[in-house]
Design a protein around this motif. Structure first.
Motif, PDB file in Angstrom:
ATOM      1  N   CYS B 105       0.842  -1.193   0.000  1.00  0.00           N
ATOM      2  CA  CYS B 105       0.000   0.000   0.000  1.00  0.00           C
ATOM      3  C   CYS B 105       0.881   1.247   0.000  1.00  0.00           C
ATOM      4  O   CYS B 105       2.012   1.239   0.469  1.00  0.00           O
ATOM      5  N   ALA B 106       0.345   2.320  -0.557  1.00  0.00           N
ATOM      6  CA  ALA B 106       1.022   3.612  -0.598  1.00  0.00           C
ATOM      7  C   ALA B 106      -0.006   4.689  -0.294  1.00  0.00           C
ATOM      8  O   ALA B 106      -1.204   4.472  -0.504  1.00  0.00           O
ATOM      9  N   THR B 107       0.458   5.812   0.186  1.00  0.00           N
ATOM     10  CA  THR B 107      -0.492   6.904   0.431  1.00  0.00           C
ATOM     11  C   THR B 107      -1.214   7.255  -0.866  1.00  0.00           C
ATOM     12  O   THR B 107      -2.415   7.524  -0.865  1.00  0.00           O
ATOM     13  N   GLU B 108      -0.466   7.196  -1.981  1.00  0.00           N
ATOM     14  CA  GLU B 108      -1.046   7.587  -3.268  1.00  0.00           C
ATOM     15  C   GLU B 108      -2.074   6.573  -3.764  1.00  0.00           C
ATOM     16  O   GLU B 108      -3.139   6.941  -4.256  1.00  0.00           O
ATOM     17  N   SER B 109      -1.756   5.276  -3.617  1.00  0.00           N
ATOM     18  CA  SER B 109      -2.740   4.287  -4.073  1.00  0.00           C
ATOM     19  C   SER B 109      -3.937   4.243  -3.120  1.00  0.00           C
ATOM     20  O   SER B 109      -5.044   3.896  -3.531  1.00  0.00           O
ATOM     21  N   ASN B 110      -3.719   4.601  -1.854  1.00  0.00           N
ATOM     22  CA  ASN B 110      -4.858   4.681  -0.928  1.00  0.00           C
ATOM     23  C   ASN B 110      -5.881   5.718  -1.389  1.00  0.00           C
ATOM     24  O   ASN B 110      -7.085   5.541  -1.191  1.00  0.00           O
ATOM     25  N   LYS B 119      -4.823  10.485   1.790  1.00  0.00           N
ATOM     26  CA  LYS B 119      -3.452  10.700   1.319  1.00  0.00           C
ATOM     27  C   LYS B 119      -2.453  10.963   2.431  1.00  0.00           C
ATOM     28  O   LYS B 119      -1.246  10.921   2.183  1.00  0.00           O
ATOM     29  N   THR B 120      -2.907  11.232   3.645  1.00  0.00           N
ATOM     30  CA  THR B 120      -1.944  11.449   4.726  1.00  0.00           C
ATOM     31  C   THR B 120      -1.836  10.248   5.658  1.00  0.00           C
ATOM     32  O   THR B 120      -1.130  10.308   6.663  1.00  0.00           O
ATOM     33  N   MET B 121      -2.525   9.158   5.325  1.00  0.00           N
ATOM     34  CA  MET B 121      -2.492   7.991   6.231  1.00  0.00           C
ATOM     35  C   MET B 121      -1.260   7.135   5.967  1.00  0.00           C
ATOM     36  O   MET B 121      -0.867   6.906   4.836  1.00  0.00           O
ATOM     37  N   HIS B 122      -0.692   6.610   7.024  1.00  0.00           N
ATOM     38  CA  HIS B 122       0.539   5.828   6.956  1.00  0.00           C
ATOM     39  C   HIS B 122       0.353   4.607   6.053  1.00  0.00           C
ATOM     40  O   HIS B 122      -0.693   3.968   6.070  1.00  0.00           O
ATOM     41  N   ALA B 123       1.406   4.309   5.259  1.00  0.00           N
ATOM     42  CA  ALA B 123       1.326   3.206   4.300  1.00  0.00           C
ATOM     43  C   ALA B 123       2.692   2.533   4.167  1.00  0.00           C
ATOM     44  O   ALA B 123       3.726   3.102   4.528  1.00  0.00           O
ATOM     45  N   CYS B 124       2.674   1.316   3.624  1.00  0.00           N
ATOM     46  CA  CYS B 124       3.893   0.500   3.549  1.00  0.00           C
ATOM     47  C   CYS B 124       5.010   1.182   2.771  1.00  0.00           C
ATOM     48  O   CYS B 124       6.175   1.096   3.149  1.00  0.00           O
ATOM     49  N   ARG B 125       4.676   1.805   1.659  1.00  0.00           N
ATOM     50  CA  ARG B 125       5.769   2.360   0.853  1.00  0.00           C
ATOM     51  C   ARG B 125       6.440   3.539   1.564  1.00  0.00           C
ATOM     52  O   ARG B 125       7.603   3.832   1.304  1.00  0.00           O
ATOM     53  N   ASP B 126       5.733   4.205   2.490  1.00  0.00           N
ATOM     54  CA  ASP B 126       6.394   5.212   3.328  1.00  0.00           C
ATOM     55  C   ASP B 126       7.405   4.530   4.255  1.00  0.00           C
ATOM     56  O   ASP B 126       8.497   5.054   4.490  1.00  0.00           O
TER      57      ASP B 126
END
Lengths: 238, 215
Positions: B105-110, B119-126
């Protein structure tokens, strides 16, 4: 259909690349049937933004690509939308042939011995085209294989469908942002043909019609509406 | 196919618990055995492998599924690199199926999958990006974040080309174990996903264990 801006034929087993402007439609035509076009997408303004097959599939709850599907970057934006497709199934999980794979399946045909009839592979083709833009092996990702179908059984086993695409079949890609396109016409890596498949592809460029409210890609799923909204935001400030 | 490990936890050289939302970057040497435990069940361990001696060679989902002619990972799966080399082989698994098509997951794909305001939620690619930035002596950057494995995730493909995120086949204490075929850098984002029902909106810890060669 708008005026044809340019067309050409890419012979089988070769590679090419170009930067396509937002608002352009690229039509790929399987000239003789059984073609495969490996393709990768990058943002020319930020080469770290590239095609992301996992995002493309999971955002649209699909394993195959066909009309209505958008092809996503890793930044939540749409490189291009499939606005027409006479094939019905294009693969984006099987990757490329490699030099070793081609040699094992179809033998080695060097340039020294065979000139333009040598047998290129998809991996090296992407390295050559990507290298022209400073891209290398670190930048390769799961690519699209236009015209190729690999079905999956309940247990996960994969089967290549040799009859998926016929002479004259085509797919239309409408580009939603400026995009660097790397492509090759090397065989699909699961193609079991006895001889190295060498299928030519005709490609054509036209200007896109403006997107309308009943657009097939915009309405395919709520995800695409949000993805295309991300494109709108990206283009707000030029 | 399910297969239990014969290794004793007490004999492990290394043990670490990674909370949801954190990353784990660690070396696993050739011949060592590496286990990921789904501590509370239905967590996703988003995993990348790099060749420790040549980190631009990395795990390749496309080469892996193509070589085994199967989209799911389980006991016997050989995890292949971008150069076609075997990086590790799965030797024990109490789950039965793991995904390598869904990516991280990424913020962008979320924003696309769930809602633009995610878009500001924590995600794996971060987590991956932070891990590489905090260990920049490896020379790895966003260029090197390829398509990962989602251990414990169940993403069934249908015969007509559909893809679904089904309820997990994992559960509390289930694990997957693999033997390294080369010196590896292992980078895991323990997924912080709060938007997907597959983990009941409750991301949980994982545990990592390493045993010495010949264990």
């Amino acid at each position: 259909m708008t005026e044809l801006l340019y067309e050409d034929v890419l012979p089988g087993g070769s590679h090419w690349s170009f930067t396509v402007r937002r608002g352009t439609v690229l039509r790929l035509i399987d000239r003789d049937g059984g073609a495969n076009v490996g393709m990768l997408f990058y943002n020319p303004a930020n080469l770290l933004e590239r095609y992301n097959a996992p995002d493309t599939l999971k955002c649209q709850h699909t394993f195959k690509l066909t009309s209505g599907n958008c092809l996503y970057s890793d930044m939540g934006r749409v490189f291009c939308s499939i606005i027409a497709d006479s094939v019905g199934w294009h693969d984006t999980v099987c990757g490329n042939t490699t030099r070793a794979m081609v040699a094992a399946r179809w033998g080695t045909k060097t340039y020294q011995a065979c000139r333009n009839d040598w047998q290129l592979n998809g991996h090296d083709s992407f390295l050559v085209e990507g290298g022209k833009y400073g891209l290398g092996r670190r930048d390769l990702a799961a690519n699209v294989n236009w015209f190729s179908k690999v079905a999956v059984a309940d247990d996960g086993a994969m089967t290549f469908d040799a009859a998926n695409s016929n002479a004259g079949d085509h797919v239309d890609l409408r580009f939603e942002m400026d995009t660097l396109v790397l492509l090759h016409t090397c065989p699909h890596p699961l193609n079991p043909a006895a001889a190295y498949p060498r299928a030519a592809v005709r490609y054509q460029f036209r200007r896109a019609q403006p997107m309308t409210d009943d657009d097939v890609c915009l309405n395919a799923c709520p995800e695409n509406r949000r993805g295309l909204e991300n494109n709108r935001l990206y283009h707000l400030f030029g | 196919m399910l297969k239990e490990s014969t290794l004793a936890v007490a004999a492990a050289l290394h043990r670490a618990v990674v909370p949801a939302g954190d990353y784990w970057l660690h070396e696993v040497k050739t011949g060592q055995t590496f286990r990921i435990v789904d501590v509370d069940g239905n967590q996703a361990a988003d995993t990348l492998f790099y060749n420790a001696g040549d980190p631009f060679e990395r795990y390749s989902a496309t080469d892996t599924i193509r070589a085994q002619a199967n989209v799911y990972l389980g006991v016997g799966s050989k995890l292949l690199s971008t150069d076609g080399n075997v990086m590790a082989t799965i030797t024990a698994d109490t789950v039965g199926r793991h995904d390598t098509l869904g990516g991280a997951c990424a913020t962008e794909s979320n924003t696309v999958r769930y809602a633009l305001e995610k878009k500001t939620m924590h995600a794996c690619r971060d987590s991956y990006l932070l891990a590489l930035a905090e260990h920049d002596h490896f020379g790895l950057t966003k260029r090197d974040i390829g398509h990962n494995i989602n251990f414990f995730m169940n993403v069934p493909i249908t015969e007509d080309g559909g893809l679904t995120f089904a309820d997990g086949v994992s559960g509390p204490g289930k694990y997957v174990e693999m033997v390294a075929a080369m010196d590896l850098l292992v980078l895991i984002s323990n997924c912080p996903q709060l938007n997907n029902p597959c983990n009941a909106y409750n991301p949980t810890p994982i545990e990592l264990l390493i045993w010495g060669e010949g264990a």
